[in-house]
Design a protein around this motif. Structure first.
Motif, PDB file in Angstrom:
ATOM      1  N   ASN A   8      20.293 -28.534 -74.866  1.00  0.00           N
ATOM      2  CA  ASN A   8      19.285 -27.811 -75.643  1.00  0.00           C
ATOM      3  C   ASN A   8      18.468 -26.834 -74.793  1.00  0.00           C
ATOM      4  O   ASN A   8      17.235 -26.789 -74.863  1.00  0.00           O
ATOM      5  CB  ASN A   8      18.355 -28.823 -76.330  1.00  0.00           C
ATOM      6  CG  ASN A   8      17.462 -28.158 -77.355  1.00  0.00           C
ATOM      7  OD1 ASN A   8      17.850 -27.165 -77.972  1.00  0.00           O
ATOM      8  ND2 ASN A   8      16.251 -28.662 -77.521  1.00  0.00           N
ATOM      9  N   LYS A  10      16.563 -23.789 -73.397  1.00  0.00           N
ATOM     10  CA  LYS A  10      15.846 -22.613 -73.901  1.00  0.00           C
ATOM     11  C   LYS A  10      15.174 -21.912 -72.724  1.00  0.00           C
ATOM     12  O   LYS A  10      14.654 -22.563 -71.828  1.00  0.00           O
ATOM     13  CB  LYS A  10      14.779 -23.030 -74.926  1.00  0.00           C
ATOM     14  CG  LYS A  10      15.384 -23.713 -76.136  1.00  0.00           C
ATOM     15  CD  LYS A  10      14.350 -24.034 -77.189  1.00  0.00           C
ATOM     16  CE  LYS A  10      15.035 -24.757 -78.357  1.00  0.00           C
ATOM     17  NZ  LYS A  10      14.083 -25.242 -79.359  1.00  0.00           N
ATOM     18  N   LEU A  21      17.543 -17.672 -74.201  1.00  0.00           N
ATOM     19  CA  LEU A  21      18.455 -18.756 -74.592  1.00  0.00           C
ATOM     20  C   LEU A  21      17.733 -19.583 -75.639  1.00  0.00           C
ATOM     21  O   LEU A  21      16.568 -19.957 -75.459  1.00  0.00           O
ATOM     22  CB  LEU A  21      18.858 -19.622 -73.396  1.00  0.00           C
ATOM     23  CG  LEU A  21      19.610 -18.920 -72.268  1.00  0.00           C
ATOM     24  CD1 LEU A  21      20.024 -19.936 -71.197  1.00  0.00           C
ATOM     25  CD2 LEU A  21      20.835 -18.166 -72.772  1.00  0.00           C
ATOM     26  N   ILE A  24      20.937 -24.002 -75.989  1.00  0.00           N
ATOM     27  CA  ILE A  24      22.358 -24.057 -75.633  1.00  0.00           C
ATOM     28  C   ILE A  24      22.698 -25.462 -75.154  1.00  0.00           C
ATOM     29  O   ILE A  24      21.930 -26.048 -74.386  1.00  0.00           O
ATOM     30  CB  ILE A  24      22.649 -23.084 -74.476  1.00  0.00           C
ATOM     31  CG1 ILE A  24      22.275 -21.658 -74.857  1.00  0.00           C
ATOM     32  CG2 ILE A  24      24.085 -23.194 -73.984  1.00  0.00           C
ATOM     33  CD1 ILE A  24      23.349 -20.886 -75.530  1.00  0.00           C
ATOM     34  N   LYS A  44      24.381 -14.719 -70.863  1.00  0.00           N
ATOM     35  CA  LYS A  44      25.371 -15.399 -70.020  1.00  0.00           C
ATOM     36  C   LYS A  44      24.861 -15.589 -68.585  1.00  0.00           C
ATOM     37  O   LYS A  44      24.968 -16.663 -68.015  1.00  0.00           O
ATOM     38  CB  LYS A  44      26.681 -14.592 -69.978  1.00  0.00           C
ATOM     39  CG  LYS A  44      27.255 -14.265 -71.344  1.00  0.00           C
ATOM     40  CD  LYS A  44      28.567 -13.498 -71.245  1.00  0.00           C
ATOM     41  CE  LYS A  44      28.451 -12.101 -70.649  1.00  0.00           C
ATOM     42  NZ  LYS A  44      27.639 -11.163 -71.456  1.00  0.00           N
ATOM     43  N   LEU A  47      22.042 -18.082 -68.315  1.00  0.00           N
ATOM     44  CA  LEU A  47      22.564 -19.445 -68.372  1.00  0.00           C
ATOM     45  C   LEU A  47      23.072 -19.902 -67.008  1.00  0.00           C
ATOM     46  O   LEU A  47      22.697 -20.969 -66.506  1.00  0.00           O
ATOM     47  CB  LEU A  47      23.690 -19.504 -69.415  1.00  0.00           C
ATOM     48  CG  LEU A  47      24.526 -20.771 -69.444  1.00  0.00           C
ATOM     49  CD1 LEU A  47      23.677 -21.967 -69.849  1.00  0.00           C
ATOM     50  CD2 LEU A  47      25.706 -20.618 -70.410  1.00  0.00           C
ATOM     51  N   MET A 222      29.116 -16.755 -76.316  1.00  0.00           N
ATOM     52  CA  MET A 222      27.665 -16.663 -76.569  1.00  0.00           C
ATOM     53  C   MET A 222      27.324 -15.368 -77.268  1.00  0.00           C
ATOM     54  O   MET A 222      27.963 -14.338 -77.070  1.00  0.00           O
ATOM     55  CB  MET A 222      26.893 -16.723 -75.250  1.00  0.00           C
ATOM     56  CG  MET A 222      26.823 -18.128 -74.694  1.00  0.00           C
ATOM     57  SD  MET A 222      25.873 -18.155 -73.178  1.00  0.00           S
ATOM     58  CE  MET A 222      24.288 -17.594 -73.756  1.00  0.00           C
ATOM     59  N   TYR A 226      22.582 -17.806 -78.437  1.00  0.00           N
ATOM     60  CA  TYR A 226      23.188 -19.000 -79.033  1.00  0.00           C
ATOM     61  C   TYR A 226      24.614 -19.170 -78.545  1.00  0.00           C
ATOM     62  O   TYR A 226      25.293 -18.176 -78.243  1.00  0.00           O
ATOM     63  CB  TYR A 226      23.241 -18.893 -80.568  1.00  0.00           C
ATOM     64  CG  TYR A 226      21.905 -18.908 -81.248  1.00  0.00           C
ATOM     65  CD1 TYR A 226      21.200 -20.101 -81.394  1.00  0.00           C
ATOM     66  CD2 TYR A 226      21.353 -17.726 -81.751  1.00  0.00           C
ATOM     67  CE1 TYR A 226      19.971 -20.113 -82.034  1.00  0.00           C
ATOM     68  CE2 TYR A 226      20.121 -17.734 -82.385  1.00  0.00           C
ATOM     69  CZ  TYR A 226      19.433 -18.935 -82.529  1.00  0.00           C
ATOM     70  OH  TYR A 226      18.212 -18.949 -83.149  1.00  0.00           O
ATOM     71  N   LYS A 227      25.083 -20.428 -78.544  1.00  0.00           N
ATOM     72  CA  LYS A 227      26.503 -20.689 -78.319  1.00  0.00           C
ATOM     73  C   LYS A 227      27.203 -20.567 -79.661  1.00  0.00           C
ATOM     74  O   LYS A 227      26.853 -21.255 -80.613  1.00  0.00           O
ATOM     75  CB  LYS A 227      26.684 -22.097 -77.747  1.00  0.00           C
ATOM     76  CG  LYS A 227      28.093 -22.398 -77.321  1.00  0.00           C
ATOM     77  CD  LYS A 227      28.230 -23.794 -76.744  1.00  0.00           C
ATOM     78  CE  LYS A 227      28.508 -24.789 -77.855  1.00  0.00           C
ATOM     79  NZ  LYS A 227      28.851 -26.129 -77.329  1.00  0.00           N
ATOM     80  N   ASP A 230      33.115 -22.762 -78.722  1.00  0.00           N
ATOM     81  CA  ASP A 230      33.444 -23.573 -77.550  1.00  0.00           C
ATOM     82  C   ASP A 230      34.787 -24.229 -77.823  1.00  0.00           C
ATOM     83  O   ASP A 230      34.891 -25.061 -78.720  1.00  0.00           O
ATOM     84  CB  ASP A 230      32.357 -24.636 -77.342  1.00  0.00           C
ATOM     85  CG  ASP A 230      32.520 -25.364 -76.013  1.00  0.00           C
ATOM     86  OD1 ASP A 230      33.573 -25.205 -75.367  1.00  0.00           O
ATOM     87  OD2 ASP A 230      31.579 -26.092 -75.634  1.00  0.00           O
TER      88      ASP A 230
END
Ligand code: ADP
Ligand code: ADP
Length: 240
Positions: A8, A10, A21, A24, A44, A47, A222, A226-227, A230
Motif C-alpha cells: 500500500n 503512497k 504513488l 501500490i 515508476k 517506486l 503502472m 496506480y498499479k 501484474d
C-alpha cells in the motif's frame, strides 16, 4: 519466498502536494525478473527509489529481505543498501576513474564514498572485479578511463559494479534509455543471463515495452500512480 514486499505504498514529494504513488502493492520472489512499465510520469522511478529509501514513502511499507526499510536509521540503512545492486540510466560512473576502479567502488556499497584506489583493495576483490569485467566483455578495457568507453560499454561497467558486492536484489532504473535499440537488447540480455546464473531477483523500470516483454518474465504495469497490471510476460503482446 518473497524477497521484497511493497505494501500500500503512497508517496507525495511535498506535504499537501500531489500524490505520486497512490497505494501500490506487490511482492517480488527470488526467481522474478520483473519489469515495471508505464507512461512517463506514472511513478515508476519513484517506486524504485522508495525501495532503497532514496525517496521516503508517505504511507505504506516496504519489506526487503524480511525487514521493514521505513524505520531504519542511517547505519542500518547503509548496511541494507549494500545488499542492493543499483543500475542507473546515466550509468553514474566516475568519469576520471578507470574502469577497474569504478567496478571496485561497488565493493564499498552504493552510498560509500570512494576513497582509496584499487591497489588498496585485497587481491580477492581485484580478482573478482577482473572476473566480472571478463563476464561483461570488458577484459581489454580494464585500465581505460570510464569516459573513454561507449554508452553500452559504460553500462556494462555499471553491471559489473553492481555485482561486485554480491547483491541479493538488483534494482534497475531505466538501464537502457540512454542506449540505442540493438545495444539495449545486448545489455538487457547480459543482465538477464547474469541474474539467472547468480540467482538474483530483478526489479527493472523500463520504458521500452517490447524490450520488457522480450527479456523479463513478469510485467507490472503502472499508470498515474496506480498499479494497473501484474502478470507473466509470456503470452502478452505490446498492444495488451
Ligand atoms: P516515471 O518514472 O514513471 O516517469 P517518476 O516517478 O519519475 O515517473 O515521476 C512521477 C511524478 O513525480 C512526475 O509527475 C514527476 O514530476 C514527479 N516527481 C518525480 N520526482 C520528483 C521530485 N524529486 N520532486 C517532486 N516531484 C517529483
Ligand atoms: P569466490 O566466490 O571464490 O570469491 P568469485 O568472486 O570469482 O570467487 O566468484 C565465484 C563465482 O561466483 C564466479 O563464477 C562468479 O562469476 C560468480 N559470481 C560473481 N558475482 C556474483 C554474485 N553477485 N552473486 C553470486 N555469484 C557471483
Amino acid at each position: 519466498m518473497s524477497v521484497l514486499e511493497v505494501c500500500n505504498l503512497k508517496v507525495s514529494y511535498s506535504a499537501g502536494g500531489p500524490q505520486i504513488l497512490k497505494g501500490i502493492g506487490f511482492e517480488v520472489g527470488s526467481d522474478d525478473f520483473c519489469a515495471v512499465i508505464g507512461p512517463s510520469g506514472a511513478g515508476k522511478s519513484t517506486l524504485i527509489r522508495c525501495i532503497n529509501r532514496l525517496v521516503e514513502p508517505t504511507e505504506g511499507d516496504i519489506i526487503l529481505f524480511g525487514q521493514s526499510v521505513c524505520p531504519l536509521k542511517s547505519g542500518e540503512l547503509r548496511r541494507l543498501r549494500r545488499r542492493i545492486g543499483m543500475i542507473f540510466q546515466e550509468f553514474n560512473l566516475v568519469n576520471r576513474m578507470s574502469v577497474m576502479d569504478n567496478v571496485l567502488s561497488g565493493r564499498l556499497g552504493y552510498t560509500g564514498a570512494f576513497r582509496s584506489f584499487f591497489k588498496a583493495f585485497p587481491k580477492e576483490d581485484i580478482d573478482r572485479a577482473l572476473n566480472l569485467l571478463e563476464r561483461v566483455g570488458l577484459q581489454d578495457h580494464v585500465d581505460k578511463r570510464a569516459d573513454a568507453l561507449s554508452g553500452g560499454q559504460r553500462q556494462r561497467v555499471g553491471i559489473a559494479r553492481a555485482l561486485m558486492q554480491r547483491p541479493e536484489i538488483l534494482l534497475l532504473d531505466e538501464p537502457t534509455s540512454a542506449l540505442d535499440p540493438k545495444i539495449s537488447r545486448d545489455v538487457m540480455g547480459l543482465i538477464r543471463e547474469l541474474a539467472a546464473e547468480f540467482k538474483i531477483p530483478v526489479l527493472c523500470n523500463i520504458h521500452d515495452v517490447q524490450l520488457a516483454l522480450e527479456t523479463c518474465n513478469r510485467i507490472i504495469g503502472m499508470q498515474d500512480g496506480y498499479k494497473k497490471f501484474d502478470g507473466p510476460a509470456k503470452g502478452m503482446r505490446k498492444q495488451d
